[in-house]
Write a protein that holds these residues in place. Structure first.
Motif, PDB file in Angstrom:
ATOM      1  N   VAL A 208       0.726  -1.432   0.109  1.00  0.00           N
ATOM      2  CA  VAL A 208      -0.052   0.338   0.083  1.00  0.00           C
ATOM      3  C   VAL A 208       0.928   0.933  -0.402  1.00  0.00           C
ATOM      4  N   THR A 209       1.858   0.948   0.964  1.00  0.00           N
ATOM      5  CA  THR A 209       3.050   2.103   0.597  1.00  0.00           C
ATOM      6  C   THR A 209       3.624   2.796  -0.658  1.00  0.00           C
ATOM      7  N   LEU A 210       3.950   1.888  -0.867  1.00  0.00           N
ATOM      8  CA  LEU A 210       4.647   1.741  -2.477  1.00  0.00           C
ATOM      9  C   LEU A 210       3.515   2.166  -3.534  1.00  0.00           C
ATOM     10  N   ALA A 211       2.128   1.622  -3.541  1.00  0.00           N
ATOM     11  CA  ALA A 211       1.217   2.020  -3.989  1.00  0.00           C
ATOM     12  C   ALA A 211       1.336   3.938  -4.296  1.00  0.00           C
ATOM     13  N   VAL A 212       1.053   4.196  -3.141  1.00  0.00           N
ATOM     14  CA  VAL A 212       0.756   5.471  -2.937  1.00  0.00           C
ATOM     15  C   VAL A 212       2.001   6.218  -2.887  1.00  0.00           C
ATOM     16  N   ALA A 213       3.411   6.021  -3.196  1.00  0.00           N
ATOM     17  CA  ALA A 213       4.307   6.663  -3.860  1.00  0.00           C
ATOM     18  C   ALA A 213       4.614   7.048  -4.836  1.00  0.00           C
ATOM     19  N   ALA A 214       4.343   5.492  -5.213  1.00  0.00           N
ATOM     20  CA  ALA A 214       4.677   5.952  -6.952  1.00  0.00           C
ATOM     21  C   ALA A 214       2.947   7.113  -7.428  1.00  0.00           C
ATOM     22  N   TRP A 215       2.320   6.647  -6.836  1.00  0.00           N
ATOM     23  CA  TRP A 215       0.692   7.459  -7.418  1.00  0.00           C
ATOM     24  C   TRP A 215       2.103   9.033  -6.910  1.00  0.00           C
ATOM     25  N   MET A 216       1.737   9.292  -6.257  1.00  0.00           N
ATOM     26  CA  MET A 216       2.543  10.461  -5.238  1.00  0.00           C
ATOM     27  C   MET A 216       3.845  10.999  -6.460  1.00  0.00           C
ATOM     28  N   LEU A 217       4.476  10.363  -6.620  1.00  0.00           N
ATOM     29  CA  LEU A 217       5.358  10.389  -7.417  1.00  0.00           C
ATOM     30  C   LEU A 217       5.282  10.639  -9.219  1.00  0.00           C
ATOM     31  N   MET A 218       4.511  10.679  -9.488  1.00  0.00           N
ATOM     32  CA  MET A 218       4.154  10.703 -11.330  1.00  0.00           C
ATOM     33  C   MET A 218       3.226  11.857 -10.989  1.00  0.00           C
ATOM     34  N   ARG A 219       3.215  12.314  -9.505  1.00  0.00           N
ATOM     35  CA  ARG A 219       1.923  13.480  -9.747  1.00  0.00           C
ATOM     36  C   ARG A 219       3.112  14.570  -9.946  1.00  0.00           C
ATOM     37  N   THR A 220       3.588  14.437  -8.826  1.00  0.00           N
ATOM     38  CA  THR A 220       4.707  15.338  -8.675  1.00  0.00           C
ATOM     39  C   THR A 220       5.595  15.731  -9.852  1.00  0.00           C
ATOM     40  N   LEU A 221       6.041  14.710 -10.338  1.00  0.00           N
ATOM     41  CA  LEU A 221       7.137  14.655 -11.748  1.00  0.00           C
ATOM     42  C   LEU A 221       6.393  15.131 -12.997  1.00  0.00           C
ATOM     43  N   ASP A 222       5.113  15.192 -12.446  1.00  0.00           N
ATOM     44  CA  ASP A 222       3.926  15.846 -13.984  1.00  0.00           C
ATOM     45  C   ASP A 222       3.883  17.311 -13.255  1.00  0.00           C
ATOM     46  N   ASN A 223       3.116  17.644 -12.211  1.00  0.00           N
ATOM     47  CA  ASN A 223       3.553  19.033 -12.098  1.00  0.00           C
ATOM     48  C   ASN A 223       4.847  19.867 -12.041  1.00  0.00           C
ATOM     49  N   ALA A 224       5.616  19.081 -11.145  1.00  0.00           N
ATOM     50  CA  ALA A 224       6.770  19.266 -12.236  1.00  0.00           C
ATOM     51  C   ALA A 224       7.983  20.049 -13.646  1.00  0.00           C
ATOM     52  N   ARG A 225       6.673  19.005 -14.614  1.00  0.00           N
ATOM     53  CA  ARG A 225       6.988  19.287 -16.015  1.00  0.00           C
ATOM     54  C   ARG A 225       5.580  20.810 -16.092  1.00  0.00           C
ATOM     55  N   ARG A 226       4.875  20.535 -15.800  1.00  0.00           N
ATOM     56  CA  ARG A 226       3.692  21.706 -16.297  1.00  0.00           C
ATOM     57  C   ARG A 226       4.464  22.703 -15.658  1.00  0.00           C
ATOM     58  N   GLU A 227       4.876  22.951 -14.856  1.00  0.00           N
ATOM     59  CA  GLU A 227       5.255  24.028 -14.079  1.00  0.00           C
ATOM     60  C   GLU A 227       6.511  24.643 -14.854  1.00  0.00           C
ATOM     61  N   GLY A 228       7.302  23.627 -15.889  1.00  0.00           N
ATOM     62  CA  GLY A 228       8.494  24.347 -16.213  1.00  0.00           C
ATOM     63  C   GLY A 228       9.921  23.725 -15.022  1.00  0.00           C
ATOM     64  N   ARG A 229       9.745  23.119 -14.011  1.00  0.00           N
ATOM     65  CA  ARG A 229      10.797  22.907 -13.075  1.00  0.00           C
ATOM     66  C   ARG A 229      11.605  21.743 -13.318  1.00  0.00           C
ATOM     67  N   LEU A 230      10.858  21.244 -14.755  1.00  0.00           N
ATOM     68  CA  LEU A 230      12.100  20.307 -15.207  1.00  0.00           C
ATOM     69  C   LEU A 230      12.600  20.682 -16.643  1.00  0.00           C
ATOM     70  N   ALA A 231      13.612  21.224 -16.646  1.00  0.00           N
ATOM     71  CA  ALA A 231      14.042  22.384 -18.007  1.00  0.00           C
ATOM     72  C   ALA A 231      14.895  20.850 -18.835  1.00  0.00           C
ATOM     73  N   LEU A 232      15.186  19.468 -18.298  1.00  0.00           N
ATOM     74  CA  LEU A 232      15.579  18.677 -19.789  1.00  0.00           C
ATOM     75  C   LEU A 232      14.332  17.902 -20.059  1.00  0.00           C
ATOM     76  N   THR A 233      13.480  18.099 -20.076  1.00  0.00           N
ATOM     77  CA  THR A 233      12.187  17.319 -19.956  1.00  0.00           C
ATOM     78  C   THR A 233      11.591  17.906 -20.623  1.00  0.00           C
TER      79      THR A 233
END
Length: 233
Positions: A208-233
């Motif tokens: 359960v913890t891993l599933a929550v962590a994977a979902w949060m990581l995906m959301r975190t990276l998506d938000n970072a891309r959308r806000e332009g905080r990942l310059a190489l993506t």
């Protein structure tokens, strides 16, 4: 630092139980510092992997590569957790050398399986912390606050069965409460009834913890891309 603290905690707990004339609690005093060290490593070492990668400018290349960022986290945090398991050996040796605590393990298979499941749960928890902390402005505030409350909820020194009924259900949502009970029984009594399904609960909590962590990581990276905080993506 963790390996330096373990002997002091072990000697302190053993001094208390011996002064109280409760040598039968020796194993509790030895196991508790080891479990506390695992939790501390989950908070401060594994819990800072993503933040350190971001600060050291490693996160962008990792995200833009073809590899899995989540798989990378599992491997890196898992390696730290496996190394951290040495704290059990250190605590047992300190107890044996100074207080003559017996190192005999009757239920070696239970201890071995519980070590594995506890390591898996610790790794999962570290990854979740790592993703949560990278989204906070001051993760050290949460790290400092999540130490001793979870030592209590995890029953690392006092079994949760001695707690008031209303809090025991909450404690069972913390994998440390299952691990600490299994270790105490396997080391002390030489057996642990229902150890298979109890280890299954630890793995279930880890999943359960891993599933929550994977979902949060995906959301975190998506938000970072959308806000332009990942310059190489």
């Amino acid at each position: 630092m963790t390996f330096a603290v373990i002997p002091l905690q072990t000697l302190g707990f053993l001094s208390v139980v011996r002064f109280a004339g409760r040598a039968d609690l020796d194993i509790i005093a030895v196991v508790a510092p080891a479990l506390m060290a695992l939790w501390v490593n989950a908070l401060y070492t594994g819990g800072e992997v993503v933040r350190k990668d971001r600060d050291d400018l490693r996160l962008e290349p990792l995200v833009s590569s073809r590899g899995s960022v989540f798989g990378y986290l599992v491997g890196r945090v898992g390696a730290v957790t496996i190394f951290s398991l040495l704290v059990f050996t250190e605590a047992l040796l300190v107890g044996w050398l100074v207080f003559g605590v017996s190192l005999e393990i009757s239920a070696l298979h239970v201890v071995a399986v519980t070590l594995v499941t506890t390591a898996v749960a610790t790794t999962a928890t570290s990854i979740l912390f790592s993703v949560v902390f990278v989204n906070t402005r001051n993760p050290h505030t949460y790290q400092n606050a999540m130490g001793y409350p979870f030592f209590l909820l995890g029953g690392v020194l006092v079994p949760v069965t001695l707690y008031p009924d209303w809090i025991q259900a909450l404690c069972r949502a913390v994998y440390l409460s299952w691990s600490s009970d299994l270790f105490r029984e396997a080391f002390g009594e030489g057996h642990a009834d229902g150890w298979l399904w109890r280890n299954g609960v630890i793995l279930g909590l880890a999943a359960v913890t891993l599933a929550v962590a994977a979902w949060m990581l995906m959301r975190t990276l998506d938000n970072a891309r959308r806000e332009g905080r990942l310059a190489l993506t």
